[in-house]
Design a protein around this motif. Structure first.
Motif, PDB file in Angstrom:
ATOM      1  N   ALA A 198       0.823  -1.212   0.000  1.00  0.00           N
ATOM      2  CA  ALA A 198       0.000   0.000   0.000  1.00  0.00           C
ATOM      3  C   ALA A 198       0.853   1.257   0.000  1.00  0.00           C
ATOM      4  N   LEU A 199       2.022   1.182   0.633  1.00  0.00           N
ATOM      5  CA  LEU A 199       2.930   2.334   0.702  1.00  0.00           C
ATOM      6  C   LEU A 199       3.932   2.358  -0.443  1.00  0.00           C
ATOM      7  N   LYS A 200       3.922   1.301  -1.302  1.00  0.00           N
ATOM      8  CA  LYS A 200       4.955   1.155  -2.342  1.00  0.00           C
ATOM      9  C   LYS A 200       6.339   1.325  -1.702  1.00  0.00           C
ATOM     10  N   ALA A 201       6.566   0.574  -0.633  1.00  0.00           N
ATOM     11  CA  ALA A 201       7.780   0.722   0.172  1.00  0.00           C
ATOM     12  C   ALA A 201       9.027   0.373  -0.628  1.00  0.00           C
ATOM     13  N   ASP A 202      10.128   1.008  -0.252  1.00  0.00           N
ATOM     14  CA  ASP A 202      11.414   0.687  -0.867  1.00  0.00           C
ATOM     15  C   ASP A 202      11.904  -0.676  -0.399  1.00  0.00           C
ATOM     16  N   ARG A 203      11.688  -0.973   0.875  1.00  0.00           N
ATOM     17  CA  ARG A 203      12.112  -2.247   1.430  1.00  0.00           C
ATOM     18  C   ARG A 203      11.079  -2.769   2.414  1.00  0.00           C
ATOM     19  N   LEU A 204      10.910  -4.097   2.392  1.00  0.00           N
ATOM     20  CA  LEU A 204      10.184  -4.819   3.426  1.00  0.00           C
ATOM     21  C   LEU A 204      11.188  -5.749   4.083  1.00  0.00           C
TER      22      LEU A 204
END
Length: 290
Positions: A198-204
């Motif tokens: 949902a956040l289009k995160a750079d890293r999980l």
């Protein structure tokens, strides 16, 4: 004199480490990093303090960290204490109405606030919430036989962006709300993956109790693509509890997350080692290159 020389070497090494980290500090400035926190690292006060310090440091150098936590062992203890017996179907707990009340009490209460307090004690500013707050995670029932276990269906991360703007670190319990107001328990990795997408995160970053994805000889595979993950799963190299973690990773990448790392949360400064050193930590999974 020898003692002073040793101290000088230590200071020089520290300065060199900071200097070498500069390109990576610049690389992650303004990035969103979702961290799934759980396992044994949650049970030890010193490990909790170290984790909280790392998260505060990440924010200080420009990262927007989001913490999603589990709490299975704490839930089991409370269920035992209250005399609530659980049924299991294919190894999965049936979450009835009484159980989901305990799950919410433990996750949103004791576990969540402990992490918030640890971050605040290290000079950060954290706020605890669950996927129910501000309709962050709307769920569908995963399987009627399992009761109040949910699968994320709709996400509204606007509350998280508001917290980022206020320099506040979200700490999220993996609970969601049903379309008719029900409370659903969500697998922690699944919730973290949905939030990262949902956040289009750079890293999980999936912190676990193993060093990463291993090959047949037990060596950690430091970089993997979805194609390699599928092959390793098909031939049985990836098995057991690693399968749902790699499934979460693949779904997250498909959903727009730039990279997922499965790493050992028990290792000191694991998050910092992954983000701010060239060698990283654990197994980095990212999309196949065209």
């Amino acid at each position: 004199m020898k003692k002073q020389d040793a101290m000088n070497r230590d200071w020089t090494a520290t300065a060199r480490t900071l200097s070498n980290a500069l390109p990576l500090l610049q690389r992650y400035e303004g990035a969103t990093v979702v961290v799934k926190f759980g396992g044994n690292a949650m049970g030890d006060d010193s490990a909790m303090d170290s984790f909280a310090r790392d998260i505060v440091l990440m924010q200080q150098v420009g990262v927007n960290p989001v913490i999603v936590h589990g709490g299975g062992p704490m839930i089991n203890k409370m269920l035992d204490k209250l005399g609530i017996k659980s049924e299991f179907i294919n190894g999965k707990r049936v979450t009835d109405a009484a159980t989901v009340e305990v799950v919410e009490m433990v996750l949103s209460g004791r576990v969540n606030k402990r992490i918030v307090q640890a971050i605040n004690a290290q000079g950060g500013r954290a706020v605890g919430l669950s996927g129910k707050d501000s309709n962050l995670i709307i769920c569908d029932q995963t399987n009627p036989e399992l009761g109040f276990v949910g699968t994320p269906a709709q996400m509204d991360p606007s509350v998280l962006h508001t917290l980022f703007e206020a320099d506040t670190i979200p700490v999220i319990a993996p609970l969601g709300v049903g379309r008719n107001g029900e409370t659903y328990n969500i697998n922690g990795d699944t919730a973290a993956g949905a939030i990262a997408m949902a956040l289009k995160a750079d890293r999980l970053l999936l912190l676990t109790d193993v060093a990463g994805v291993k090959d047949k000889t037990g060596e950690v595979l430091t970089e993997l693509t979805p194609t390699q993950i599928s092959a390793l799963t098909d031939d049985g190299t990836i098995a057991g509890g690693m399968i749902p973690k790699t499934e979460t990773a693949l779904a997250a990448i498909e959903g727009g997350v730039r990279g997922v790392v499965i790493l050992d949360g028990r290792a000191p400064n694991a998050c910092l080692l992954e983000l701010y050193t060239d060698h990283g930590a654990g197994s980095l999974i990212r999309t196949d290159k065209p």
